[in-house]
Design an enzyme around this catalytic site. Structure first.
Site, PDB file in Angstrom:
ATOM      1  N   GLU A 237      99.916 -48.441 -13.454  1.00 39.74           N
ATOM      2  CA  GLU A 237      99.437 -48.168 -14.749  1.00 39.74           C
ATOM      3  C   GLU A 237      98.467 -47.311 -15.134  1.00 39.74           C
ATOM      4  O   GLU A 237      98.562 -46.761 -15.769  1.00 39.74           O
ATOM      5  CB  GLU A 237      99.207 -49.678 -15.454  1.00 39.74           C
ATOM      6  CG  GLU A 237     100.283 -50.023 -15.659  1.00 39.74           C
ATOM      7  CD  GLU A 237     100.566 -52.025 -16.454  1.00 39.74           C
ATOM      8  OE1 GLU A 237      99.238 -51.945 -17.605  1.00 39.74           O
ATOM      9  OE2 GLU A 237     101.236 -52.393 -16.899  1.00 39.74           O
TER      10      GLU A 237
ATOM     11  N   HIS B 177     109.846 -53.917  11.328  1.00 40.95           N
ATOM     12  CA  HIS B 177     111.171 -54.259  11.507  1.00 40.95           C
ATOM     13  C   HIS B 177     111.940 -53.247  10.712  1.00 40.95           C
ATOM     14  O   HIS B 177     113.133 -54.196  11.074  1.00 40.95           O
ATOM     15  CB  HIS B 177     110.898 -55.292  12.240  1.00 40.95           C
ATOM     16  CG  HIS B 177     109.717 -55.331  13.643  1.00 40.95           C
ATOM     17  ND1 HIS B 177     110.521 -55.721  14.681  1.00 40.95           N
ATOM     18  CD2 HIS B 177     109.146 -55.933  13.498  1.00 40.95           C
ATOM     19  CE1 HIS B 177     109.175 -55.651  15.732  1.00 40.95           C
ATOM     20  NE2 HIS B 177     108.356 -55.455  14.319  1.00 40.95           N
TER      21      HIS B 177
ATOM     22  N   LYS C  33     110.496 -52.297 -23.995  1.00 41.25           N
ATOM     23  CA  LYS C  33     109.860 -53.768 -24.974  1.00 41.25           C
ATOM     24  C   LYS C  33     111.295 -53.250 -26.275  1.00 41.25           C
ATOM     25  O   LYS C  33     111.734 -54.111 -26.504  1.00 41.25           O
ATOM     26  CB  LYS C  33     108.382 -53.178 -25.555  1.00 41.25           C
ATOM     27  CG  LYS C  33     107.836 -54.186 -24.017  1.00 41.25           C
ATOM     28  CD  LYS C  33     106.197 -53.944 -25.355  1.00 41.25           C
ATOM     29  CE  LYS C  33     105.457 -54.610 -23.643  1.00 41.25           C
ATOM     30  NZ  LYS C  33     104.299 -54.559 -23.624  1.00 41.25           N
TER      31      LYS C  33
HETATM   32  O1  PA5 Z   1      97.194 -53.598 -17.435  1.00 33.14           O
HETATM   33  C1  PA5 Z   1      98.217 -54.454 -18.393  1.00 33.14           C
HETATM   34  O2  PA5 Z   1      97.823 -54.110 -19.658  1.00 33.14           O
HETATM   35  C2  PA5 Z   1      99.619 -54.881 -19.031  1.00 33.14           C
HETATM   36  O3  PA5 Z   1      99.695 -55.485 -17.899  1.00 33.14           O
HETATM   37  C3  PA5 Z   1      98.736 -56.313 -19.720  1.00 33.14           C
HETATM   38  O4  PA5 Z   1      98.542 -57.055 -18.938  1.00 33.14           O
HETATM   39  C4  PA5 Z   1     100.652 -57.656 -19.395  1.00 33.14           C
HETATM   40  O5  PA5 Z   1     101.475 -56.622 -20.313  1.00 33.14           O
HETATM   41  C5  PA5 Z   1      99.793 -58.899 -20.506  1.00 33.14           C
HETATM   42  O6  PA5 Z   1      99.713 -58.186 -21.969  1.00 33.14           O
HETATM   43  P1  PA5 Z   1      98.909 -59.782 -22.660  1.00 33.14           P
HETATM   44  O7  PA5 Z   1      98.087 -60.066 -21.803  1.00 33.14           O
HETATM   45  O8  PA5 Z   1      98.853 -58.501 -23.941  1.00 33.14           O
HETATM   46  O9  PA5 Z   1     100.095 -60.338 -23.236  1.00 33.14           O
END
Ligand code: PA5
Length: 446
Positions: free
Chosen positions: A301, A322, A437
């Site tokens: 990310e 393996h 989303k």
């Molecule tokens: O790193 C990030 O921002 C995302 O992976 C969030 O942690 C994930 O989408 C969960 O979001 P939230 O804590 O707002 O529910």
């Protein structure tokens, strides 16, 4: 007190390793190597000066040092109340809101158990949308005393919101609304989001996800610390380890010789800039599988944007030798490896001598299993690098405990920020996550 520091080993990292050694000696050999060193040094100063893109999300740099003992104690006290009346504890969250805690719990709990000794079973929900999983979880919880924790920074994420709706209803039916209230903890934004409003209205215990810490950098905030405290992890030691790493990295400054995060960022950027597309995080112990899941989110990310970034993947050896070993050894040369190398385990298992030697294994009789595993690691490093041409770096963990894991988390987070800045991306946003989303909400008629 014994100091447990991380170490990096570039013995098997081929040209990438030589390049790291040269930069550590202050003499990068080629113009590209010099440029990379300059860019990473610049990235270091950008990060320290808090001048770069996403600089409103740098709270994780200070959290370990700034977390007050009283705050940890308060979390432990509330955690103890839940532990006292719960056979199970469900962590509801997705991505950065559950992976850090899960990585640490998996690393430290006994392999065949769902719980730490004396603690509740730790279960997870809201990290996918499987109906069968949820049905089985709810059925399982019919027969358990349990508590739950909803972790969502935004307070609006679909997967955990649905899971919380289901689990809250289950909990209220089982215990009644009043008792259920005492078994729910919400970890969310201080002010915004549906979860904050709901928690305030219902009077749940809440902990705050700091504004200036993004999900994937949040494990050392209440996001990770509270569920870890419920599980029975020593959160003081975890934070102490991270704070020690923060101290070490700050003292090292932009000196490549001393700054492990700079060394690692250099290694992976060198690989990336020399045409490698995938970094494999490798473990030789299944307790580290979820550490790799956390790492994949952190790097994926943070760096995978604007058409850039090493693809972070993971394998577990010797298991995957393996299955994936063939590809790594002889497939397209697009891989580099980073091994999480565990110097020392906690337990002893010796391989017995067998008088008949029917399995032909007497050549390792009298050896510990960890000895054989260490030789497998060394042999694989040699085969993949020398024969396969895959650079292999190793992050050496002196032992698997809270303090070392705290160090490891801080080390990876710092290296990730440096590596991202050196590629001129904002390591702290994730605009691409919204695309699915939007489509999903359209299909669901939101
Ligand atoms: O790193 C990030 O921002 C995302 O992976 C969030 O942690 C994930 O989408 C969960 O979001 P939230 O804590 O707002 O529910």
């Amino acid at each position: 007190m014994e100091t447990k520091t991380l170490a990096l080993d570039f013995t098997y990292a081929l040209q990438a390793g030589q390049a790291v050694q040269q930069v550590m000696q202050g003499a990068p050999a080629c113009p590209d190597c010099r440029q990379l060193a300059d860019e990473l040094r610049q990235a270091w100063h950008t990060l320290q000066g808090r001048q770069g893109a996403g600089n409103d999300f740098l709270g994780w740099l200070d959290t370990p040092v700034q977390t007050a003992a009283a705050e940890l104690q308060a979390m432990r006290k509330r955690a103890a109340e839940l532990r006292a009346k719960s056979q199970a504890f469900v962590c509801i969250g997705i991505g950065g809101s559950y992976l850090g805690a899960k990585a640490i719990i998996e690393a430290l709990k006994p392999a065949l158990s769902l719980s730490m000794p004396g603690g509740p079973e730790i279960l997870y929900a809201g990290h996918q949308l499987s109906e069968d999983y949820m049905h089985e979880l709810l059925t399982y919880l019919d027969g358990k005393d349990y508590s739950i924790c909803i972790i969502s920074k935004s307070g609006t994420t679909t997967e955990p919101a649905i899971a919380f709706r289901l689990l809250r209803a289950h909990l209220e039916k089982k215990y009644g609304k009043e008792e259920a209230r005492t078994r729910i903890v919400a970890i969310t934004d201080a002010r915004k989001g549906a979860m904050r409003q709901l928690a305030d209205r219902e009077g749940y215990t809440t902990y705050v996800v700091p504004d200036n810490v993004g999900g994937r950098f949040s494990v050392l905030t209440p996001v990770g610390l509270f569920p870890l405290a419920v599980a029975g992890i020593d959160i003081e030691a975890l934070v102490r380890g991270a704070a020690a790493e923060a101290g070490d990295v700050a003292a090292a400054g932009d000196d490549f010789k001393r700054n492990l995060s700079l060394q690692y960022a250099y290694y992976r950027q060198w690989c990336y800039r020399h045409g490698l597309g995938v970094e494999l995080l490798v473990n030789y112990d299944p307790r580290l599988i979820y550490m790799a899941e956390w790492w994949k989110q952190l790097y994926g990310e943070s760096e995978g944007k604007e058409g850039k970034g090493l693809f972070p993947a993971s394998v577990s050896f010797t298991t995957d030798l393996h299955s994936m070993g063939q590809y790594i050894q002889q497939g397209p040369r697009m891989l580099c490896e980073t091994v999480l190398s565990l110097a020392q385990g906690h337990k002893t298992v010796e391989i017995p001598t067998d008088a008949e030697n029917g399995d032909g294994m007497n050549f390792v009789a009298g050896r510990r299993l960890s000895y054989v595993n260490a030789k497998a690691e060394e042999a694989t490093c040699m085969a993949h690098s020398a024969e396969g041409g895959v650079p292999v770096a190793r992050v050496i963990l002196p032992v698997l405990d809270e303090e070392v894991l705290g160090r490891l988390i801080y080390f990876f987070e710092t290296a990730c920020a440096l590596s991202g800045y050196s590629m001129h991306v904002n390591p702290f946003d994730q605009p691409g996550v919204e695309a699915y989303k939007k489509q999903m909400f359209k299909l669901l008629g939101k």
